[in-house]
Design a protein around this motif. Structure first.
Motif, mmCIF file in Angstrom:
data_model
loop_
_atom_site.group_PDB
_atom_site.id
_atom_site.type_symbol
_atom_site.label_atom_id
_atom_site.label_comp_id
_atom_site.label_asym_id
_atom_site.label_seq_id
_atom_site.Cartn_x
_atom_site.Cartn_y
_atom_site.Cartn_z
ATOM 1 N N LYS A 3 0.832 -1.202 0.000
ATOM 2 C CA LYS A 3 0.000 0.000 0.000
ATOM 3 C C LYS A 3 0.865 1.250 0.000
ATOM 4 O O LYS A 3 1.859 1.327 0.711
ATOM 5 C CB LYS A 3 -0.900 -0.009 1.229
ATOM 6 C CG LYS A 3 -1.884 1.149 1.306
ATOM 7 C CD LYS A 3 -2.747 1.008 2.539
ATOM 8 C CE LYS A 3 -3.744 2.157 2.655
ATOM 9 N NZ LYS A 3 -4.770 2.093 1.600
ATOM 10 N N LYS A 4 0.483 2.222 -0.799
ATOM 11 C CA LYS A 4 1.216 3.481 -0.892
ATOM 12 C C LYS A 4 0.488 4.570 -0.112
ATOM 13 O O LYS A 4 -0.746 4.601 -0.076
ATOM 14 C CB LYS A 4 1.328 3.911 -2.360
ATOM 15 C CG LYS A 4 2.243 3.051 -3.197
ATOM 16 C CD LYS A 4 3.689 3.342 -2.882
ATOM 17 C CE LYS A 4 4.619 2.510 -3.740
ATOM 18 N NZ LYS A 4 6.031 2.783 -3.426
ATOM 19 N N GLU A 5 1.255 5.476 0.495
ATOM 20 C CA GLU A 5 0.608 6.620 1.136
ATOM 21 C C GLU A 5 0.050 7.566 0.074
ATOM 22 O O GLU A 5 -1.108 7.987 0.148
ATOM 23 C CB GLU A 5 1.597 7.376 2.025
ATOM 24 C CG GLU A 5 0.924 8.560 2.718
ATOM 25 C CD GLU A 5 1.897 9.411 3.522
ATOM 26 O OE1 GLU A 5 1.459 10.003 4.518
ATOM 27 O OE2 GLU A 5 3.088 9.488 3.140
ATOM 28 N N CYS A 6 0.879 7.907 -0.920
ATOM 29 C CA CYS A 6 0.438 8.857 -1.944
ATOM 30 C C CYS A 6 1.112 8.523 -3.274
ATOM 31 O O CYS A 6 2.317 8.270 -3.320
ATOM 32 C CB CYS A 6 0.796 10.290 -1.530
ATOM 33 S SG CYS A 6 0.229 11.571 -2.687
ATOM 34 N N ILE A 7 0.337 8.501 -4.334
ATOM 35 C CA ILE A 7 0.883 8.375 -5.682
ATOM 36 C C ILE A 7 0.475 9.610 -6.487
ATOM 37 O O ILE A 7 -0.431 10.350 -6.089
ATOM 38 C CB ILE A 7 0.396 7.094 -6.394
ATOM 39 C CG1 ILE A 7 -1.106 7.173 -6.695
ATOM 40 C CG2 ILE A 7 0.724 5.855 -5.566
ATOM 41 C CD1 ILE A 7 -1.605 6.055 -7.596
ATOM 42 N N ALA A 8 1.154 9.844 -7.604
ATOM 43 C CA ALA A 8 0.858 10.991 -8.455
ATOM 44 C C ALA A 8 0.371 10.539 -9.814
ATOM 45 O O ALA A 8 0.868 9.543 -10.364
ATOM 46 C CB ALA A 8 2.094 11.875 -8.608
ATOM 47 N N MET A 9 -0.584 11.276 -10.355
ATOM 48 C CA MET A 9 -1.048 11.088 -11.729
ATOM 49 C C MET A 9 -0.697 12.369 -12.479
ATOM 50 O O MET A 9 -1.226 13.448 -12.173
ATOM 51 C CB MET A 9 -2.544 10.822 -11.762
ATOM 52 C CG MET A 9 -2.972 9.597 -10.952
ATOM 53 S SD MET A 9 -2.364 8.046 -11.658
ATOM 54 C CE MET A 9 -3.566 7.777 -12.961
ATOM 55 N N ASP A 118 -3.315 0.905 -4.222
ATOM 56 C CA ASP A 118 -4.075 1.075 -2.982
ATOM 57 C C ASP A 118 -3.572 2.252 -2.149
ATOM 58 O O ASP A 118 -3.282 2.120 -0.951
ATOM 59 C CB ASP A 118 -4.009 -0.222 -2.152
ATOM 60 C CG ASP A 118 -5.012 -0.233 -1.000
ATOM 61 O OD1 ASP A 118 -6.003 0.524 -1.078
ATOM 62 O OD2 ASP A 118 -4.783 -0.969 -0.029
ATOM 63 N N PRO A 119 -3.485 3.462 -2.741
ATOM 64 C CA PRO A 119 -2.950 4.603 -1.989
ATOM 65 C C PRO A 119 -3.995 5.201 -1.050
ATOM 66 O O PRO A 119 -5.202 5.040 -1.245
ATOM 67 C CB PRO A 119 -2.600 5.602 -3.092
ATOM 68 C CG PRO A 119 -3.644 5.343 -4.142
ATOM 69 C CD PRO A 119 -3.878 3.847 -4.112
ATOM 70 N N GLU A 120 -3.523 5.901 -0.056
ATOM 71 C CA GLU A 120 -4.425 6.680 0.793
ATOM 72 C C GLU A 120 -4.775 8.010 0.121
ATOM 73 O O GLU A 120 -5.887 8.519 0.291
ATOM 74 C CB GLU A 120 -3.773 6.942 2.141
ATOM 75 C CG GLU A 120 -3.506 5.692 2.974
ATOM 76 C CD GLU A 120 -2.843 6.028 4.296
ATOM 77 O OE1 GLU A 120 -3.471 6.740 5.109
ATOM 78 O OE2 GLU A 120 -1.693 5.603 4.497
ATOM 79 N N TYR A 121 -3.813 8.549 -0.655
ATOM 80 C CA TYR A 121 -4.007 9.849 -1.280
ATOM 81 C C TYR A 121 -3.494 9.801 -2.717
ATOM 82 O O TYR A 121 -2.569 9.044 -3.040
ATOM 83 C CB TYR A 121 -3.269 10.952 -0.505
ATOM 84 C CG TYR A 121 -3.602 10.944 0.973
ATOM 85 C CD1 TYR A 121 -4.796 11.473 1.443
ATOM 86 C CD2 TYR A 121 -2.721 10.366 1.896
ATOM 87 C CE1 TYR A 121 -5.111 11.427 2.800
ATOM 88 C CE2 TYR A 121 -3.022 10.328 3.246
ATOM 89 C CZ TYR A 121 -4.226 10.851 3.694
ATOM 90 O OH TYR A 121 -4.538 10.798 5.013
ATOM 91 N N VAL A 122 -4.110 10.632 -3.565
ATOM 92 C CA VAL A 122 -3.702 10.709 -4.968
ATOM 93 C C VAL A 122 -3.470 12.177 -5.322
ATOM 94 O O VAL A 122 -4.339 13.032 -5.087
ATOM 95 C CB VAL A 122 -4.762 10.114 -5.912
ATOM 96 C CG1 VAL A 122 -4.317 10.249 -7.376
ATOM 97 C CG2 VAL A 122 -5.030 8.652 -5.567
ATOM 98 N N MET A 123 -2.302 12.465 -5.880
ATOM 99 C CA MET A 123 -1.976 13.820 -6.321
ATOM 100 C C MET A 123 -2.161 13.902 -7.830
ATOM 101 O O MET A 123 -1.728 13.008 -8.565
ATOM 102 C CB MET A 123 -0.531 14.160 -5.931
ATOM 103 C CG MET A 123 -0.040 15.477 -6.476
ATOM 104 S SD MET A 123 1.529 15.982 -5.721
ATOM 105 C CE MET A 123 0.921 16.740 -4.230
ATOM 106 N N ILE A 124 -2.822 14.948 -8.306
ATOM 107 C CA ILE A 124 -3.025 15.192 -9.732
ATOM 108 C C ILE A 124 -2.142 16.361 -10.140
ATOM 109 O O ILE A 124 -2.227 17.454 -9.560
ATOM 110 C CB ILE A 124 -4.495 15.510 -10.058
ATOM 111 C CG1 ILE A 124 -5.439 14.477 -9.427
ATOM 112 C CG2 ILE A 124 -4.692 15.593 -11.569
ATOM 113 C CD1 ILE A 124 -5.301 13.079 -9.958
#
Length: 381
Positions: A3-9, A118-124
């Motif tokens: 699981k990732k805390e935050c990933i970026a798109m 399965d991140p908790e947060y996603v950055m766009i």
């Protein structure tokens, strides 16, 4: 996969038509900038410097050169096992396939990628601006506010606020209003198009949006107004620093000039948050016996046999004997031949200015001269 805390798109599929000849053959984020960089380098470097190690890059328009440039992500330290850069172009399914219909639709078509981490947060993010930003600080604020969505904003002069998407916030930073290019703005906080969503909220919102035939599937046009209408917890995160959208010829040239001088507005030599690049290994640059250089960035593989003043000379560019280049940007492989004079111009990759040609003008009231990639400007043109 852990699981990732935050990933970026990272939205990198734009044509960038306002850059004219510079994007006739490549996508805007792949356009050369600052001598040895490409525009996308600045956003990817922000990710690496902020500890965001998993980045999905959504491509569309003329993607080959961008794909080849990104490679494994090693140039930005984004090639670790279970992390790294993933190229995400539009694709076909059993129901068919289509181009990305909007910014939100681009992310919606890649929800499987998000769910797999399965991140908790996603950055766009978008890959078309020049700035340094600590995304970790923005993420920490998002978590502290228990926000559904946090939007990076930048204060702009009040007289220019009507050109932007404007966010109004209360004293706690909670967003109360969003207006696209208001005639009479009640705030000067302009959206930078940088978002952090709590992942569960993003996924449900995008799935609902995809099922809405009235939606244009755009973050600014649909997702943000919808979140406000639903009473969700939306907050601003103020950014105070150098930020430029290099999406027009005028801004591209002006921002390039901001890299020059002893105290540049944007310092490429700041190693606290370095700008990384997948620049190929080239020989050192060469200044000939009659070469003259004043206030320039000179990249690897360049040959300066003539004169360069207040200019960006990119990788493998050549300025031949008695040629003069001033207040200009030469992209990789550009050649200015003997006796030519180039003023306040942008030469595309592998462009050639033939012997004795005068191109551009020092007159700042005139538009910056632009030569497309692989174009040859001969005498009399």
């Amino acid at each position: 996969m852990s699981k990732k805390e935050c990933i970026a798109m990272l939205l990198a599929g734009g044509q960038g038509s306002r850059l004219g000849a510079l994007t006739s053959k490549i996508a805007k984020p792949a356009v050369s900038f600052g001598g040895k960089y490409r525009i996308i380098d600045f956003t990817l470097s922000n990710c690496a410097n902020s500890g965001i190690d998993t980045v999905g890059v959504l491509t569309q328009y003329r993607p080959y050169q961008l794909h080849a440039y990104l490679g494994s992500g090693a140039a930005w330290d984004l090639d670790e096992l279970g992390a790294g850069i993933s190229i995400l172009p539009p694709y076909a399914t059993q129901e068919g396939g289509a181009w990305y219909a909007g910014t939100a639709d681009a992310v919606t078509q890649n929800l499987d990628y998000i769910k797999s981490h399965d991140p908790e947060y996603v950055m766009i993010l978008s890959g078309d601006a020049l700035y340094r930003m600590d995304y970790r600080a923005m993420l920490d604020a998002h978590i502290a506010n228990q926000a559904d969505l946090t939007i990076a904003v930048m204060p702009v002069p009040w007289e220019e606020a009507s050109r932007f998407g404007i966010l109004t916030a209360d004293e706690d930073g909670r967003i109360t209003k969003f207006t696209e290019k208001p005639e009479k703005p009640d705030s000067n906080l302009a959206s930078m198009g940088i978002y952090i969503f709590t992942a569960d909220y993003l996924i449900k919102t995008l799935e609902d949006d995809a099922a809405d035939p009235r939606s244009s599937h755009d973050f600014g046009g649909d997702i943000i107004p919808g979140a406000l209408a639903a009473g969700k917890r939306l907050f601003v995160h103020e950014f105070h620093g150098f930020w430029r959208d290099v999406g027009t010829i005028a801004s591209y040239h002006e921002t390039s000039m901001d890299l020059l001088g002893q105290n540049p507005a944007f310092d490429l030599f700041d190693n606290t948050t370095p700008v990384m690049s997948n620049d190929t290994t080239r020989p050192p640059h060469y200044i000939g016996p009659d070469g003259r250089v004043d206030d320039c960035l000179i990249s690897n593989g360049c040959k300066v046999l003539g004169t360069a003043r207040h200019s960006i000379i990119s990788t493998d560019a050549v300025i031949e004997e008695r040629a003069v280049v001033e207040d200009s940007v030469l992209l990789p492989g550009a050649v200015v031949k003997c006796g030519a004079h180039v003023s306040r111009a942008i030469l595309g990759e592998n462009a050639v200015v033939e012997e004795g040609v005068k191109l551009g003008s020092v007159d700042t009231t005139k538009d910056t001269a632009v030569v497309g990639n692989d174009v040859v400007i001969g005498k009399g043109e």
